[in-house]
Scaffold this active site. Structure first.
Site, PDB file in Angstrom:
ATOM      1  N   HIS A 315       0.806  -1.219   0.000  1.00 34.01           N
ATOM      2  CA  HIS A 315       0.000   0.000   0.000  1.00 34.01           C
ATOM      3  C   HIS A 315       0.840   1.270   0.000  1.00 34.01           C
ATOM      4  O   HIS A 315       0.406   2.313  -0.499  1.00 34.01           O
ATOM      5  CB  HIS A 315      -0.951   0.012   1.203  1.00 34.01           C
ATOM      6  CG  HIS A 315      -0.305   0.339   2.508  1.00 34.01           C
ATOM      7  ND1 HIS A 315       0.492  -0.558   3.202  1.00 34.01           N
ATOM      8  CD2 HIS A 315      -0.313   1.468   3.274  1.00 34.01           C
ATOM      9  CE1 HIS A 315       0.928  -0.001   4.322  1.00 34.01           C
ATOM     10  NE2 HIS A 315       0.457   1.229   4.396  1.00 34.01           N
ATOM     11  N   ASP A 316       2.047   1.216   0.529  1.00 32.05           N
ATOM     12  CA  ASP A 316       2.891   2.415   0.605  1.00 32.05           C
ATOM     13  C   ASP A 316       4.041   2.404  -0.399  1.00 32.05           C
ATOM     14  O   ASP A 316       4.999   3.165  -0.239  1.00 32.05           O
ATOM     15  CB  ASP A 316       3.473   2.558   2.020  1.00 32.05           C
ATOM     16  CG  ASP A 316       2.604   3.425   2.923  1.00 32.05           C
ATOM     17  OD1 ASP A 316       1.712   4.116   2.401  1.00 32.05           O
ATOM     18  OD2 ASP A 316       2.825   3.397   4.150  1.00 32.05           O
ATOM     19  N   LYS A 319       5.568   5.623  -1.501  1.00 30.40           N
ATOM     20  CA  LYS A 319       6.439   6.436  -0.649  1.00 30.40           C
ATOM     21  C   LYS A 319       7.896   6.367  -1.087  1.00 30.40           C
ATOM     22  O   LYS A 319       8.707   7.188  -0.650  1.00 30.40           O
ATOM     23  CB  LYS A 319       6.306   6.006   0.812  1.00 30.40           C
ATOM     24  CG  LYS A 319       5.070   6.577   1.487  1.00 30.40           C
ATOM     25  CD  LYS A 319       5.071   6.359   2.979  1.00 30.40           C
ATOM     26  CE  LYS A 319       3.868   7.039   3.619  1.00 30.40           C
ATOM     27  NZ  LYS A 319       3.769   6.767   5.066  1.00 30.40           N
ATOM     28  N   HIS A 344       2.113  10.212  -2.727  1.00 30.09           N
ATOM     29  CA  HIS A 344       2.539   8.810  -2.647  1.00 30.09           C
ATOM     30  C   HIS A 344       1.389   7.857  -2.958  1.00 30.09           C
ATOM     31  O   HIS A 344       1.615   6.768  -3.495  1.00 30.09           O
ATOM     32  CB  HIS A 344       3.156   8.495  -1.273  1.00 30.09           C
ATOM     33  CG  HIS A 344       2.169   8.086  -0.221  1.00 30.09           C
ATOM     34  ND1 HIS A 344       1.528   8.982   0.600  1.00 30.09           N
ATOM     35  CD2 HIS A 344       1.698   6.864   0.155  1.00 30.09           C
ATOM     36  CE1 HIS A 344       0.729   8.331   1.430  1.00 30.09           C
ATOM     37  NE2 HIS A 344       0.819   7.040   1.189  1.00 30.09           N
ATOM     38  N   HIS A 368      -6.026   4.083   0.509  1.00 31.67           N
ATOM     39  CA  HIS A 368      -6.007   3.888   1.963  1.00 31.67           C
ATOM     40  C   HIS A 368      -5.992   5.197   2.757  1.00 31.67           C
ATOM     41  O   HIS A 368      -6.159   5.175   3.980  1.00 31.67           O
ATOM     42  CB  HIS A 368      -4.819   3.009   2.374  1.00 31.67           C
ATOM     43  CG  HIS A 368      -3.474   3.608   2.129  1.00 31.67           C
ATOM     44  ND1 HIS A 368      -2.862   3.578   0.899  1.00 31.67           N
ATOM     45  CD2 HIS A 368      -2.612   4.255   2.955  1.00 31.67           C
ATOM     46  CE1 HIS A 368      -1.680   4.171   0.975  1.00 31.67           C
ATOM     47  NE2 HIS A 368      -1.504   4.598   2.213  1.00 31.67           N
ATOM     48  N   HIS A 369      -5.822   6.346   2.077  1.00 33.38           N
ATOM     49  CA  HIS A 369      -5.923   7.640   2.767  1.00 33.38           C
ATOM     50  C   HIS A 369      -7.219   8.379   2.413  1.00 33.38           C
ATOM     51  O   HIS A 369      -7.379   9.542   2.767  1.00 33.38           O
ATOM     52  CB  HIS A 369      -4.725   8.526   2.440  1.00 33.38           C
ATOM     53  CG  HIS A 369      -3.481   8.114   3.174  1.00 33.38           C
ATOM     54  ND1 HIS A 369      -3.343   8.237   4.533  1.00 33.38           N
ATOM     55  CD2 HIS A 369      -2.315   7.577   2.719  1.00 33.38           C
ATOM     56  CE1 HIS A 369      -2.147   7.797   4.900  1.00 33.38           C
ATOM     57  NE2 HIS A 369      -1.512   7.382   3.820  1.00 33.38           N
ATOM     58  N   ASP A 397      -3.785   0.562   8.774  1.00 36.07           N
ATOM     59  CA  ASP A 397      -2.722   1.546   8.561  1.00 36.07           C
ATOM     60  C   ASP A 397      -2.745   2.624   9.645  1.00 36.07           C
ATOM     61  O   ASP A 397      -1.701   2.990  10.196  1.00 36.07           O
ATOM     62  CB  ASP A 397      -2.889   2.175   7.177  1.00 36.07           C
ATOM     63  CG  ASP A 397      -1.788   3.159   6.840  1.00 36.07           C
ATOM     64  OD1 ASP A 397      -0.608   2.781   6.929  1.00 36.07           O
ATOM     65  OD2 ASP A 397      -2.103   4.314   6.494  1.00 36.07           O
TER      66      ASP A 397
END
Length: 450
Positions: A315-316, A319, A344, A368-369, A397
């Site tokens: 998921h990241d 980044k 990101h 996810h954000h 998260d």
């Protein structure tokens, strides 16, 4: 499961490595195009070409592992540092010019002078540390990805030079794995060609022949360079180069991408992400664990849970395109820095969507954000447009982000974390997901921080 070739999966994920190195889209894929032509020109057999192929695509596997240290030592943006360092030919004037320009460019005078003093006093030790970390980590991840030792050895020796002045082991000449010699040559060619064209690339590798590069490989490249179609493809859009590179994969080494192998690949690239910052060490693995527990508690079918866990591991991945000067900043982010962090999520979707079988997973992971009240990013989705799977990853998260140590605060205890999260239920956090998280923490206290 849809059929997927290993080359397609690794080429797609190599774009994550490109952004970590501050390179234009498709850098590793273009290096593969260059290096495979050199390998073919010198008459490598099928097995050696296969080893070369994956060394080229994955040469930067360890690239995230020294990013935080670069920011700490040089007080600089690691992405710009890594991008510009690929132009340094190792000569003292160039090295000094690079250090002076890239050490603390935005820092105060006192901080910059302190950093410069440390670099100039311990430059050789620092360079060895940074490259050793990168090479060792990259080789280890290649092994986790189930590649043979020859690929790991090629990645580990990427920065060795023909004359023995490279790193990390000061190997000389033929002692340097052939695939590493070709990969470094291809890297320099792509960097110079991308910025200044074919003549610059040719001039640069000829100038370094006998010092950085094996003269026989430089000669082979000069022969390859006589063909206009080689350069035309190198200058083509990234998607077109990808297709050409898929066609170059040597046959006879077909790999079955099973569910277990996909799990290993997701875990390995999750480690690439987590290695970027000391504050995210283990983050992807923990979010994946919490995601799997939540999904099981909410009776998500087993196959879908496994699929979702991969999304949590990845998921990241976006980044990797954010500088550690921002990720590890101890104070509040300014507006520009916050925008960089928000990007990101879009990077995650762009990288994962390159893998055909990850198309849905890319959208789920990248969201996810997003928030139920529409105040999230990158799209500002409203509750009705946010899937259950995304809500699960989001909950996991947020939980890990609060309970883990961050550059601007200590880890938050479990009880206080749940209180903080409770206040966000209905706006950022799904109520059912939170209810299940509370039950899981009560039933499995050994899995969660106190």
């Amino acid at each position: 499961m849809q059929f997927l070739k290993l080359s397609e999966l690794m080429a797609a994920l190599s774009h994550a490595l490109d952004i970590t190195e501050g390179q234009p889209e498709g850098h590793c894929v273009r290096c593969c195009w260059i290096g495979m032509h050199i390998g073919q020109k010198i008459g490598l057999d099928n097995d050696a070409l296969w080893t070369l192929y994956y060394t080229l695509l994955l040469k930067d596997l360890g690239c995230s592992s020294n990013a935080a240290r670069i920011c700490e030592l040089y007080v600089t943006n690691d992405l710009q540092f890594k991008r510009d360092f690929k132009w340094v030919d190792g000569s003292l004037p160039q090295v000094l010019r690079f250090v002076l320009r890239h050490t603390g460019p935005a820092a105060g005078l006192r901080e910059r002078l302190k950093a410069l003093g440390g670099i100039l006093s311990h430059g050789d030790e620092i360079a060895q540390e940074l490259i050793q970390t990168r090479c060792t980590r990259g080789a280890d991840i290649a092994r986790q990805l189930r590649f043979p030792e020859a690929v790991s050895a090629g990645i580990h020796a990427l920065d060795e030079h023909w004359d023995g002045r490279g790193r990390p082991d000061k190997l000389v000449g033929q002692a340097i794995p052939l695939q590493a010699r070709i990969a470094l040559l291809a890297q320099v060619i792509d960097v110079h060609h991308g910025a200044q064209g074919r003549h610059s690339a040719l001039a640069e590798v000829k100038a370094r022949s006998g010092s950085w590069f094996d003269p026989a490989l430089v000669a082979a490249f000069e022969a390859v360079a006589q063909t206009d179609s080689f350069w035309q493809m190198l200058a083509a859009p990234a998607a077109q180069v990808e297709q050409a590179v898929y066609a170059l994969e040597p046959g006879g080494h077909e790999v079955s991408i099973t569910e277990d192998y996909l799990d290993d690949i997701a875990e390995a690239f999750g480690q690439v992400v987590d290695a970027k910052s000391p504050f995210t060490a283990g983050h992807s693995a923990r979010v994946a664990l919490y995601t799997a527990l939540l999904a099981e508690s909410m009776e998500v079918p087993e196959a879908r849970r496994r699929w979702l866990k991969r999304g949590a591991l990845l998921h990241d991945v976006g980044k990797l395109g954010v500088s550690n000067r921002i990720l590890d900043k101890p104070g509040k982010l300014d507006a520009v820095e916050w925008q960089a962090v928000q990007r990101h999520a879009s990077y995650t979707e762009a990288i994962l969507s390159r893998v055909r079988i990850f198309d849905e997973l890319a959208r789920v992971s990248a969201a996810h954000h997003e928030r139920l009240d529409g105040q999230g990013y990158p799209r500002g989705l409203m509750a009705q447009d946010i899937t259950l799977e995304t809500r699960i990853i989001t909950t996991a998260d947020i939980f890990d982000a609060i309970t883990a140590e961050r550059p601007y605060r200590a880890a938050v205890p479990l009880d206080k974390t749940l209180d903080i999260m409770k206040d966000a239920v209905g706006t950022a956090i799904d109520a059912t997901c939170f209810e299940n998280l509370q039950r899981i923490t009560r039933q499995n206290p050994e899995l969660f921080p106190p």
